[in-house]
Design a protein around this motif. Sequence first.
Motif, PDB file in Angstrom:
ATOM      1  N   VAL A 176       0.763  -1.150  -0.185  1.00 16.60           N
ATOM      2  CA  VAL A 176       0.066  -0.025   0.219  1.00 16.60           C
ATOM      3  C   VAL A 176       0.851   1.181  -0.126  1.00 16.60           C
ATOM      4  CG1 VAL A 176      -1.930   1.425   1.200  1.00 16.60           C
ATOM      5  CG2 VAL A 176      -1.912  -1.220   1.166  1.00 16.60           C
ATOM      6  N   ALA A 177       2.074   1.067   0.767  1.00 21.30           N
ATOM      7  CA  ALA A 177       2.918   2.412   0.800  1.00 21.30           C
ATOM      8  C   ALA A 177       4.358   1.679   1.125  1.00 21.30           C
ATOM      9  CB  ALA A 177       2.406   3.272   1.930  1.00 21.30           C
ATOM     10  N   PRO A 178       5.285   2.191   0.291  1.00 24.91           N
ATOM     11  CA  PRO A 178       6.502   1.616   0.453  1.00 24.91           C
ATOM     12  C   PRO A 178       7.316   1.908   1.743  1.00 24.91           C
ATOM     13  CG  PRO A 178       6.584   3.445  -1.021  1.00 24.91           C
ATOM     14  CD  PRO A 178       5.262   3.113  -0.575  1.00 24.91           C
ATOM     15  N   CYS A 179       6.785   2.796   2.410  1.00 21.77           N
ATOM     16  CA  CYS A 179       7.735   3.353   3.664  1.00 21.77           C
ATOM     17  C   CYS A 179       7.003   4.151   4.455  1.00 21.77           C
ATOM     18  CB  CYS A 179       9.109   3.895   3.194  1.00 21.77           C
ATOM     19  SG  CYS A 179      10.094   3.882   4.539  1.00 21.77           S
ATOM     20  N   ILE A 180       6.513   3.628   5.645  1.00 22.97           N
ATOM     21  CA  ILE A 180       5.810   4.534   6.730  1.00 22.97           C
ATOM     22  C   ILE A 180       6.459   4.388   7.987  1.00 22.97           C
ATOM     23  CG2 ILE A 180       3.752   4.555   5.157  1.00 22.97           C
ATOM     24  CD1 ILE A 180       2.479   2.705   7.542  1.00 22.97           C
ATOM     25  N   SER A 181       6.136   5.079   8.839  1.00 21.42           N
ATOM     26  CA  SER A 181       6.490   4.697  10.519  1.00 21.42           C
ATOM     27  C   SER A 181       5.328   4.859  11.383  1.00 21.42           C
ATOM     28  CB  SER A 181       7.599   5.885  10.806  1.00 21.42           C
ATOM     29  OG  SER A 181       8.850   5.552  10.066  1.00 21.42           O
ATOM     30  N   VAL A 182       5.272   4.196  12.299  1.00 19.37           N
ATOM     31  CA  VAL A 182       4.109   4.130  13.103  1.00 19.37           C
ATOM     32  C   VAL A 182       4.836   3.986  14.628  1.00 19.37           C
ATOM     33  CG1 VAL A 182       2.418   2.838  11.623  1.00 19.37           C
ATOM     34  CG2 VAL A 182       3.825   1.437  13.000  1.00 19.37           C
ATOM     35  N   THR A 183       4.046   4.410  15.417  1.00 23.08           N
ATOM     36  CA  THR A 183       4.408   4.234  16.900  1.00 23.08           C
ATOM     37  C   THR A 183       3.168   3.796  17.661  1.00 23.08           C
ATOM     38  OG1 THR A 183       3.549   6.769  17.626  1.00 23.08           O
ATOM     39  CG2 THR A 183       5.922   6.510  16.789  1.00 23.08           C
ATOM     40  N   GLY A 184       3.906   3.139  18.949  1.00 27.78           N
ATOM     41  CA  GLY A 184       2.825   2.553  19.872  1.00 27.78           C
ATOM     42  C   GLY A 184       3.678   1.405  20.731  1.00 27.78           C
ATOM     43  N   MET A 185       2.920   0.671  21.445  1.00 31.33           N
ATOM     44  CA  MET A 185       3.330  -0.092  22.442  1.00 31.33           C
ATOM     45  C   MET A 185       2.931  -1.676  21.897  1.00 31.33           C
ATOM     46  SD  MET A 185       4.445   0.009  25.848  1.00 31.33           S
ATOM     47  CE  MET A 185       3.321   1.477  26.216  1.00 31.33           C
ATOM     48  N   ILE A 186       4.248  -2.340  22.143  1.00 27.11           N
ATOM     49  CA  ILE A 186       4.357  -3.662  21.818  1.00 27.11           C
ATOM     50  C   ILE A 186       3.525  -4.553  22.530  1.00 27.11           C
ATOM     51  CG2 ILE A 186       5.808  -6.051  21.287  1.00 27.11           C
ATOM     52  CD1 ILE A 186       6.600  -3.946  19.298  1.00 27.11           C
ATOM     53  N   ASP A 187       2.209  -5.181  22.142  1.00 25.13           N
ATOM     54  CA  ASP A 187       1.371  -5.741  22.920  1.00 25.13           C
ATOM     55  C   ASP A 187       1.530  -7.372  22.950  1.00 25.13           C
ATOM     56  OD1 ASP A 187      -0.540  -4.291  23.955  1.00 25.13           O
ATOM     57  OD2 ASP A 187      -2.080  -4.431  22.271  1.00 25.13           O
ATOM     58  N   GLU A 188       2.232  -7.998  21.879  1.00 25.66           N
ATOM     59  CA  GLU A 188       2.371  -9.367  21.613  1.00 25.66           C
ATOM     60  C   GLU A 188       3.757  -9.326  20.843  1.00 25.66           C
ATOM     61  OE1 GLU A 188      -0.072 -12.600  19.411  1.00 25.66           O
ATOM     62  OE2 GLU A 188      -1.121 -11.691  21.236  1.00 25.66           O
ATOM     63  N   SER A 189       4.258 -10.448  21.063  1.00 25.28           N
ATOM     64  CA  SER A 189       5.642 -10.952  20.366  1.00 25.28           C
ATOM     65  C   SER A 189       5.423 -12.559  20.276  1.00 25.28           C
ATOM     66  CB  SER A 189       6.829 -10.249  20.988  1.00 25.28           C
ATOM     67  OG  SER A 189       7.948 -10.591  20.149  1.00 25.28           O
ATOM     68  N   ASN A 190       5.714 -13.188  18.947  1.00 21.30           N
ATOM     69  CA  ASN A 190       5.671 -14.350  18.677  1.00 21.30           C
ATOM     70  C   ASN A 190       6.577 -14.862  17.638  1.00 21.30           C
ATOM     71  OD1 ASN A 190       3.587 -15.224  20.476  1.00 21.30           O
ATOM     72  ND2 ASN A 190       2.222 -13.997  19.173  1.00 21.30           N
ATOM     73  N   VAL A 191       6.997 -15.950  17.618  1.00 21.72           N
ATOM     74  CA  VAL A 191       8.045 -16.597  16.464  1.00 21.72           C
ATOM     75  C   VAL A 191       6.885 -17.258  15.707  1.00 21.72           C
ATOM     76  CG1 VAL A 191       9.857 -18.133  15.994  1.00 21.72           C
ATOM     77  CG2 VAL A 191      10.093 -16.928  17.975  1.00 21.72           C
ATOM     78  N   ASP A 192       7.053 -16.810  14.315  1.00 20.74           N
ATOM     79  CA  ASP A 192       6.231 -17.520  13.415  1.00 20.74           C
ATOM     80  C   ASP A 192       7.092 -18.722  12.804  1.00 20.74           C
ATOM     81  OD1 ASP A 192       4.155 -15.799  13.172  1.00 20.74           O
ATOM     82  OD2 ASP A 192       4.811 -14.745  11.511  1.00 20.74           O
ATOM     83  N   GLU A 193       6.387 -19.758  12.290  1.00 20.34           N
ATOM     84  CA  GLU A 193       6.962 -20.849  11.551  1.00 20.34           C
ATOM     85  C   GLU A 193       7.891 -20.645  10.573  1.00 20.34           C
ATOM     86  OE1 GLU A 193       3.571 -23.515  10.965  1.00 20.34           O
ATOM     87  OE2 GLU A 193       3.628 -24.470  13.212  1.00 20.34           O
ATOM     88  N   ASP A 194       7.730 -19.426  10.001  1.00 24.12           N
ATOM     89  CA  ASP A 194       8.510 -19.157   8.794  1.00 24.12           C
ATOM     90  C   ASP A 194       9.728 -18.509   9.119  1.00 24.12           C
ATOM     91  OD1 ASP A 194       7.566 -16.655   9.308  1.00 24.12           O
ATOM     92  OD2 ASP A 194       6.413 -16.295   7.402  1.00 24.12           O
ATOM     93  N   GLY A 195       9.957 -18.073  10.429  1.00 23.94           N
ATOM     94  CA  GLY A 195      11.098 -17.472  10.808  1.00 23.94           C
ATOM     95  C   GLY A 195      10.911 -16.237  11.253  1.00 23.94           C
ATOM     96  N   ASP A 196       9.784 -15.716  10.746  1.00 22.73           N
ATOM     97  CA  ASP A 196       9.771 -14.082  11.235  1.00 22.73           C
ATOM     98  C   ASP A 196       9.174 -13.760  12.540  1.00 22.73           C
ATOM     99  OD1 ASP A 196      10.082 -13.717   8.334  1.00 22.73           O
ATOM    100  OD2 ASP A 196       7.807 -13.265   8.113  1.00 22.73           O
ATOM    101  N   GLN A 197       9.689 -12.835  13.038  1.00 28.14           N
ATOM    102  CA  GLN A 197       9.082 -12.329  14.539  1.00 28.14           C
ATOM    103  C   GLN A 197       7.866 -11.710  14.251  1.00 28.14           C
ATOM    104  OE1 GLN A 197      10.626 -13.523  17.320  1.00 28.14           O
ATOM    105  NE2 GLN A 197       9.276 -12.753  18.593  1.00 28.14           N
TER     106      GLN A 197
END
Length: 172
Positions: free
Chosen positions: A65-86
């Motif tokens: 949708v847009a090649p480069c944006i920045s967002v701000t906020g609080m990390i609510d959750e963090s998980n390891v995906d099976e494809d290796g991505d965080q």
Amino acid sequence: MQKNVPVTHFVSLFVVFALCACSGEKSNNESVNELTAAEVSKSAATGCDASLWAHVYSPKRLQQVAPCISVTGMIDESNVDEDGDQHFLLKLDPGQDKLLNKRNTKKKSGDIVLEVVCANPTTQKKPKAACAGYTNPIRIPAVGEHVKATGTYVIDTHNGWAEIHPVSTFSK
């Protein structure tokens, strides 16, 4: 006489079209989740690493949708995906809610999805090629940390929600 139209006008039209087409949901005047060109412009950023797309597993599923944006906020959750991505869920700071769509609201508790590619070993066979020879240099923030995330704004067409994928940088 031909008039020069700024590229941002074409990007703006694409953004509105892409969100309506990819979300699979009809837009209406009552929707608070319609993305406008102004919303993308407010979030537009520099500092994205286009080379990270070489390490995105199955990139065709992500509609840019847009090649480069920045967002701000609080990390609510963090998980390891099976494809290796965080995989992260980010509770956006006030004023950025137009970057979310109905799927983010319904399926991700109103958070935007962030993905850092190849941050972990993959447990799936197919994604291994995307991460082969690449070591992720991006710092992984902790749950509860307030961050600024910069990356490509996409719609995940498999799930329907808005994401920053791949994330190029995190900063405090």
